[in-house]
Design an enzyme around this catalytic site. Structure first.
Site, PDB file in Angstrom:
ATOM      1  N   CYS A  60      -1.750  -0.044   7.376  1.00  0.00           N
ATOM      2  CA  CYS A  60      -0.927   1.146   7.196  1.00  0.00           C
ATOM      3  C   CYS A  60      -0.918   2.013   8.454  1.00  0.00           C
ATOM      4  O   CYS A  60       0.116   2.580   8.814  1.00  0.00           O
ATOM      5  CB  CYS A  60      -1.420   1.929   5.984  1.00  0.00           C
ATOM      6  SG  CYS A  60      -1.170   1.019   4.446  1.00  0.00           S
ATOM      7  N   HIS A  63       0.860  -1.183   0.000  1.00  0.00           N
ATOM      8  CA  HIS A  63       0.000   0.000   0.000  1.00  0.00           C
ATOM      9  C   HIS A  63       0.900   1.238   0.000  1.00  0.00           C
ATOM     10  O   HIS A  63       2.040   1.180   0.466  1.00  0.00           O
ATOM     11  CB  HIS A  63      -0.892   0.026   1.250  1.00  0.00           C
ATOM     12  CG  HIS A  63      -1.946  -1.035   1.268  1.00  0.00           C
ATOM     13  ND1 HIS A  63      -2.976  -1.050   2.176  1.00  0.00           N
ATOM     14  CD2 HIS A  63      -2.117  -2.121   0.470  1.00  0.00           C
ATOM     15  CE1 HIS A  63      -3.753  -2.098   1.945  1.00  0.00           C
ATOM     16  NE2 HIS A  63      -3.256  -2.773   0.928  1.00  0.00           N
ATOM     17  N   CYS A  80      -5.644   2.195   5.665  1.00  0.00           N
ATOM     18  CA  CYS A  80      -6.241   0.982   6.225  1.00  0.00           C
ATOM     19  C   CYS A  80      -5.532   0.642   7.536  1.00  0.00           C
ATOM     20  O   CYS A  80      -4.479   1.196   7.849  1.00  0.00           O
ATOM     21  CB  CYS A  80      -6.121  -0.172   5.225  1.00  0.00           C
ATOM     22  SG  CYS A  80      -4.472  -0.916   5.195  1.00  0.00           S
ATOM     23  N   GLU A 113       1.120   3.922   1.767  1.00  0.00           N
ATOM     24  CA  GLU A 113       1.694   4.366   3.049  1.00  0.00           C
ATOM     25  C   GLU A 113       2.817   3.427   3.488  1.00  0.00           C
ATOM     26  O   GLU A 113       3.829   3.865   4.046  1.00  0.00           O
ATOM     27  CB  GLU A 113       0.616   4.422   4.134  1.00  0.00           C
ATOM     28  CG  GLU A 113      -0.548   5.352   3.808  1.00  0.00           C
ATOM     29  CD  GLU A 113      -1.670   4.653   3.043  1.00  0.00           C
ATOM     30  OE1 GLU A 113      -1.418   3.667   2.319  1.00  0.00           O
ATOM     31  OE2 GLU A 113      -2.823   5.110   3.177  1.00  0.00           O
TER      32      GLU A 113
END
Ligand SMILES: [Zn+2]
Length: 149
Positions: A83, A50, A80, A52
């Site tokens: 992260c 992801h 999420c 991040e």
């Protein structure tokens, strides 16, 4: 500087080059941009890539530390739980995000299964099994302390 725009621009580059999905993140320390990245899940065949996560990894490598407590994150979408976790592990205190988890879900990127698991609402998404204590596992604590005397 518009740090959110850097994240959005990185997202477009990532999507157009099929590197990842519609997410991006920028990490800033003071007024220095440490990382401005897209999600890289597709390129890396990595469900943890992801934006991040990618940004934290890149920032830690670049700064030579796992402590990003003096850094701020700008994410194109609400992070999420994975992260959020890595940002907490890295000591990050401030995160700005634009689109919400609901916006993401609307476009096929729901993290509600994670949130329900973590809230205790649904524990069927993964089987977490505590096995009996084992000497080889227990020994790792001692070994760690021996190595770090
Ligand atoms: Zn995430």
């Amino acid at each position: 500087m518009d740090y959110m725009k850097l994240a959005a621009d990185a997202t477009i580059v990532g999507m157009e080059s099929k590197v990842g999905g519609p997410f991006g993140a920028t990490i800033v320390r003071g007024d220095e941009v440490v990382a401005a990245v897209s999600n890289t899940m597709l390129r890396d065949t990595d469900p943890s890539a992801h934006a991040e996560m990618v940004a934290v990894r890149e920032a830690c490598k670049k700064l030579g530390t796992m402590d990003l407590s003096d850094c701020v994150v700008y994410a194109t979408c609400e992070p999420c739980p994975m992260c959020v976790s890595v940002m907490i592990w890295a000591g990050i205190k401030d995160v700005y995000y634009c689109s919400t988890r609901d916006d993401a879900a609307e476009h096929g990127f729901s993290d509600v299964h994670l949130r329900k698991y973590l809230s205790g609402e649904d524990d069927l998404v993964i089987n977490m099994v505590k096995v009996e204590d084992r000497e080889d596992c227990d020994h790792l604590w001692e070994h760690f302390h021996e190595l770090n005397k």
